[in-house]
Design a protein around this motif. Structure first.
Motif, short mmCIF file in Angstrom:
data_model
loop_
_atom_site.label_atom_id
_atom_site.label_comp_id
_atom_site.label_asym_id
_atom_site.label_seq_id
_atom_site.Cartn_x
_atom_site.Cartn_y
_atom_site.Cartn_z
N GLU A 69 0.38 12.00 2.25
CA GLU A 69 -0.34 11.20 3.58
C GLU A 69 -0.32 9.78 2.92
O GLU A 69 -1.13 10.25 1.85
N ASN A 101 -9.40 5.38 -6.55
CA ASN A 101 -8.18 5.42 -5.68
C ASN A 101 -7.40 3.54 -6.39
O ASN A 101 -7.08 3.32 -7.46
N THR A 126 0.97 -0.77 0.04
CA THR A 126 0.37 0.20 -0.68
C THR A 126 1.08 1.04 -0.11
O THR A 126 0.06 2.50 -0.44
N LEU A 158 -2.99 8.06 1.56
CA LEU A 158 -4.70 7.74 0.62
C LEU A 158 -5.50 6.85 0.83
O LEU A 158 -4.86 5.75 1.30
N GLU A 159 -6.31 6.91 1.15
CA GLU A 159 -7.56 6.36 1.10
C GLU A 159 -7.39 5.12 0.59
O GLU A 159 -7.36 5.87 -0.46
N LEU A 160 -7.37 4.22 0.08
CA LEU A 160 -7.47 3.04 -1.05
C LEU A 160 -9.60 3.20 -1.34
O LEU A 160 -9.80 1.84 -0.86
N ASP A 161 -9.97 3.67 -1.73
CA ASP A 161 -11.40 3.96 -2.22
C ASP A 161 -11.58 3.35 -3.31
O ASP A 161 -10.34 2.74 -4.01
N ASN A 204 0.64 4.06 -2.24
CA ASN A 204 -0.10 5.27 -2.39
C ASN A 204 1.24 6.41 -3.30
O ASN A 204 0.73 7.49 -3.53
#
Length: 85
Positions: A54, A62, A35, A56-59, A39
């Motif tokens: 920072e 992404n 991850t 990042l959210e793995l939404d 990122n």
């Protein structure tokens, strides 16, 4: 099933991408990437400062972006491989 047998070691947590090849080139490509590396790739694509990046959210967006990046990479690789066959 093959993915369950892989030891990820330092790549935890990881994102796993699996692609199936059909047609004149048959097979499967499995990529696992940490991850942190995901990122970094997303940061580059979104023109973020990598020194202060920072997590990042793995939404959904992404993950779809990373899938598309690797679809492009694997597409180029498969085109080159089919030239040999």
């Amino acid at each position: 099933k093959e993915i369950e047998k892989i030891s990820f070691g330092l790549y935890k947590p990881a994102l796993i991408i699996s692609l199936n090849y059909t047609g004149c080139l048959k097979g499967k490509a499995i990529l696992f990437i940490s991850t942190n590396e995901v990122n970094t790739i997303l940061g580059i694509l979104m023109n973020k400062d990598l020194n202060s990046l920072e997590a990042l959210e793995l939404d959904e967006i992404n993950i779809a972006t990373i899938k598309e990046v690797f679809n492009q990479i694997y597409g180029a690789i498969s085109m080159q491989l089919t030239a040999f066959f």
